[in-house]
Motif scaffolding. Sequence first.
Motif, PDB file in Angstrom:
ATOM      1  N   THR A  26      83.526 109.027  44.543  1.00  0.00           N
ATOM      2  CA  THR A  26      82.633 109.043  45.689  1.00  0.00           C
ATOM      3  C   THR A  26      82.643 110.423  46.311  1.00  0.00           C
ATOM      4  O   THR A  26      83.694 111.033  46.471  1.00  0.00           O
ATOM      5  CB  THR A  26      83.061 107.991  46.729  1.00  0.00           C
ATOM      6  N   TYR A  27      81.447 110.913  46.644  1.00  0.00           N
ATOM      7  CA  TYR A  27      81.295 112.216  47.275  1.00  0.00           C
ATOM      8  C   TYR A  27      80.463 112.056  48.546  1.00  0.00           C
ATOM      9  O   TYR A  27      79.605 111.174  48.633  1.00  0.00           O
ATOM     10  CB  TYR A  27      80.592 113.200  46.326  1.00  0.00           C
ATOM     11  N   PHE A  28      80.714 112.934  49.501  1.00  0.00           N
ATOM     12  CA  PHE A  28      80.027 112.916  50.781  1.00  0.00           C
ATOM     13  C   PHE A  28      79.267 114.235  50.925  1.00  0.00           C
ATOM     14  O   PHE A  28      79.819 115.300  50.654  1.00  0.00           O
ATOM     15  CB  PHE A  28      81.043 112.750  51.914  1.00  0.00           C
ATOM     16  N   TYR A  29      78.003 114.164  51.346  1.00  0.00           N
ATOM     17  CA  TYR A  29      77.142 115.336  51.419  1.00  0.00           C
ATOM     18  C   TYR A  29      76.685 115.592  52.852  1.00  0.00           C
ATOM     19  O   TYR A  29      76.237 114.674  53.543  1.00  0.00           O
ATOM     20  CB  TYR A  29      75.912 115.144  50.521  1.00  0.00           C
ATOM     21  N   SER A  30      76.780 116.867  53.262  1.00  0.00           N
ATOM     22  CA  SER A  30      76.378 117.252  54.615  1.00  0.00           C
ATOM     23  C   SER A  30      74.863 117.148  54.761  1.00  0.00           C
ATOM     24  O   SER A  30      74.123 117.233  53.781  1.00  0.00           O
ATOM     25  CB  SER A  30      76.858 118.669  54.929  1.00  0.00           C
ATOM     26  N   PRO A  31      74.395 116.988  56.005  1.00  0.00           N
ATOM     27  CA  PRO A  31      72.962 116.751  56.224  1.00  0.00           C
ATOM     28  C   PRO A  31      72.050 117.924  55.891  1.00  0.00           C
ATOM     29  O   PRO A  31      70.982 117.725  55.317  1.00  0.00           O
ATOM     30  CB  PRO A  31      72.861 116.431  57.714  1.00  0.00           C
ATOM     31  N   GLN A  32      72.428 119.150  56.236  1.00  0.00           N
ATOM     32  CA  GLN A  32      71.502 120.276  56.093  1.00  0.00           C
ATOM     33  C   GLN A  32      71.570 120.920  54.712  1.00  0.00           C
ATOM     34  O   GLN A  32      70.552 121.095  54.055  1.00  0.00           O
ATOM     35  CB  GLN A  32      71.794 121.334  57.155  1.00  0.00           C
ATOM     36  N   GLN A  33      72.752 121.302  54.288  1.00  0.00           N
ATOM     37  CA  GLN A  33      72.882 122.066  53.043  1.00  0.00           C
ATOM     38  C   GLN A  33      73.437 121.254  51.880  1.00  0.00           C
ATOM     39  O   GLN A  33      73.682 121.804  50.808  1.00  0.00           O
ATOM     40  CB  GLN A  33      73.766 123.286  53.281  1.00  0.00           C
ATOM     41  N   GLN A  34      73.641 119.973  52.097  1.00  0.00           N
ATOM     42  CA  GLN A  34      74.161 119.088  51.045  1.00  0.00           C
ATOM     43  C   GLN A  34      75.482 119.607  50.471  1.00  0.00           C
ATOM     44  O   GLN A  34      75.712 119.561  49.259  1.00  0.00           O
ATOM     45  CB  GLN A  34      73.123 118.904  49.933  1.00  0.00           C
ATOM     46  N   PRO A  53      81.945 125.692  69.801  1.00  0.00           N
ATOM     47  CA  PRO A  53      80.843 126.383  70.495  1.00  0.00           C
ATOM     48  C   PRO A  53      80.238 127.563  69.733  1.00  0.00           C
ATOM     49  O   PRO A  53      79.015 127.736  69.731  1.00  0.00           O
ATOM     50  CB  PRO A  53      81.487 126.869  71.794  1.00  0.00           C
ATOM     51  N   ASP A  54      81.050 128.373  69.084  1.00  0.00           N
ATOM     52  CA  ASP A  54      80.500 129.535  68.386  1.00  0.00           C
ATOM     53  C   ASP A  54      79.875 129.184  67.035  1.00  0.00           C
ATOM     54  O   ASP A  54      79.238 130.028  66.406  1.00  0.00           O
ATOM     55  CB  ASP A  54      81.549 130.645  68.233  1.00  0.00           C
ATOM     56  N   VAL A  55      80.034 127.961  66.582  1.00  0.00           N
ATOM     57  CA  VAL A  55      79.416 127.518  65.332  1.00  0.00           C
ATOM     58  C   VAL A  55      78.105 126.797  65.639  1.00  0.00           C
ATOM     59  O   VAL A  55      77.105 126.999  64.959  1.00  0.00           O
ATOM     60  CB  VAL A  55      80.370 126.597  64.529  1.00  0.00           C
ATOM     61  N   ALA A  56      78.125 125.950  66.645  1.00  0.00           N
ATOM     62  CA  ALA A  56      76.933 125.260  67.161  1.00  0.00           C
ATOM     63  C   ALA A  56      76.096 124.574  66.083  1.00  0.00           C
ATOM     64  O   ALA A  56      74.883 124.697  66.049  1.00  0.00           O
ATOM     65  CB  ALA A  56      76.078 126.225  67.972  1.00  0.00           C
ATOM     66  N   GLY A  57      76.744 123.870  65.168  1.00  0.00           N
ATOM     67  CA  GLY A  57      76.023 123.084  64.174  1.00  0.00           C
ATOM     68  C   GLY A  57      75.534 123.846  62.956  1.00  0.00           C
ATOM     69  O   GLY A  57      74.874 123.266  62.098  1.00  0.00           O
ATOM     70  N   ASP A  58      75.847 125.123  62.840  1.00  0.00           N
ATOM     71  CA  ASP A  58      75.420 125.929  61.687  1.00  0.00           C
ATOM     72  C   ASP A  58      76.387 125.675  60.522  1.00  0.00           C
ATOM     73  O   ASP A  58      77.533 126.108  60.548  1.00  0.00           O
ATOM     74  CB  ASP A  58      75.418 127.407  62.064  1.00  0.00           C
ATOM     75  N   GLU A  59      75.907 124.978  59.494  1.00  0.00           N
ATOM     76  CA  GLU A  59      76.766 124.607  58.369  1.00  0.00           C
ATOM     77  C   GLU A  59      77.282 125.819  57.600  1.00  0.00           C
ATOM     78  O   GLU A  59      78.387 125.789  57.073  1.00  0.00           O
ATOM     79  CB  GLU A  59      76.046 123.642  57.422  1.00  0.00           C
ATOM     80  N   SER A  60      76.503 126.873  57.533  1.00  0.00           N
ATOM     81  CA  SER A  60      76.955 128.081  56.833  1.00  0.00           C
ATOM     82  C   SER A  60      78.157 128.694  57.535  1.00  0.00           C
ATOM     83  O   SER A  60      79.157 129.036  56.899  1.00  0.00           O
ATOM     84  CB  SER A  60      75.830 129.115  56.757  1.00  0.00           C
ATOM     85  N   LYS A  61      78.064 128.844  58.849  1.00  0.00           N
ATOM     86  CA  LYS A  61      79.179 129.388  59.632  1.00  0.00           C
ATOM     87  C   LYS A  61      80.394 128.468  59.536  1.00  0.00           C
ATOM     88  O   LYS A  61      81.522 128.927  59.409  1.00  0.00           O
ATOM     89  CB  LYS A  61      78.789 129.550  61.101  1.00  0.00           C
ATOM     90  N   ALA A  62      80.138 127.171  59.618  1.00  0.00           N
ATOM     91  CA  ALA A  62      81.228 126.197  59.571  1.00  0.00           C
ATOM     92  C   ALA A  62      81.962 126.263  58.234  1.00  0.00           C
ATOM     93  O   ALA A  62      83.195 126.190  58.193  1.00  0.00           O
ATOM     94  CB  ALA A  62      80.691 124.794  59.821  1.00  0.00           C
ATOM     95  N   MET A  63      81.234 126.452  57.137  1.00  0.00           N
ATOM     96  CA  MET A  63      81.873 126.500  55.826  1.00  0.00           C
ATOM     97  C   MET A  63      82.718 127.758  55.677  1.00  0.00           C
ATOM     98  O   MET A  63      83.804 127.720  55.088  1.00  0.00           O
ATOM     99  CB  MET A  63      80.827 126.411  54.711  1.00  0.00           C
ATOM    100  N   VAL A  64      82.258 128.875  56.230  1.00  0.00           N
ATOM    101  CA  VAL A  64      83.046 130.105  56.192  1.00  0.00           C
ATOM    102  C   VAL A  64      84.379 129.874  56.907  1.00  0.00           C
ATOM    103  O   VAL A  64      85.447 130.203  56.381  1.00  0.00           O
ATOM    104  CB  VAL A  64      82.271 131.286  56.827  1.00  0.00           C
ATOM    105  N   LEU A  65      84.330 129.295  58.099  1.00  0.00           N
ATOM    106  CA  LEU A  65      85.557 129.025  58.853  1.00  0.00           C
ATOM    107  C   LEU A  65      86.438 127.996  58.143  1.00  0.00           C
ATOM    108  O   LEU A  65      87.660 128.115  58.123  1.00  0.00           O
ATOM    109  CB  LEU A  65      85.222 128.537  60.265  1.00  0.00           C
ATOM    110  N   TYR A  66      85.813 126.994  57.574  1.00  0.00           N
ATOM    111  CA  TYR A  66      86.525 125.945  56.843  1.00  0.00           C
ATOM    112  C   TYR A  66      87.371 126.564  55.731  1.00  0.00           C
ATOM    113  O   TYR A  66      88.550 126.269  55.577  1.00  0.00           O
ATOM    114  CB  TYR A  66      85.493 124.963  56.278  1.00  0.00           C
ATOM    115  N   LYS A  67      86.765 127.456  54.964  1.00  0.00           N
ATOM    116  CA  LYS A  67      87.480 128.110  53.854  1.00  0.00           C
ATOM    117  C   LYS A  67      88.512 129.104  54.374  1.00  0.00           C
ATOM    118  O   LYS A  67      89.614 129.193  53.812  1.00  0.00           O
ATOM    119  CB  LYS A  67      86.485 128.814  52.933  1.00  0.00           C
TER     120      LYS A  67
END
Length: 73
Positions: A26-34, A53-67
């Motif tokens: 089973t895999y889970f996919y994000s809403p904007q960038q899958q 606050p500094d990410v504000a829902g931007d999946e690209s920014k969130a993935m950079v921080l995540y990694k």
Amino acid sequence: MSSNYPGWTKKTYERASGNTAGTKDTYFYSPQQQIKFRAMKGVDTFMLILAEPDVAGDESKAMVLYKQRGYKK
């Protein structure tokens, strides 16, 4: 997925060949960038980062921080 994860999708695949044929993944996919995650723990962590606050829902920014924080998808 539940209302706690708006826009997220969950897909289950059955392995077709090899020693583990018939096993389901089973895999889970994000809403904007899958962006694909293997576990809900990763989804929850990613969603916490998205809410910062500094990410504000931007999946690209969130993935950079995540990694950068050492998490793996």
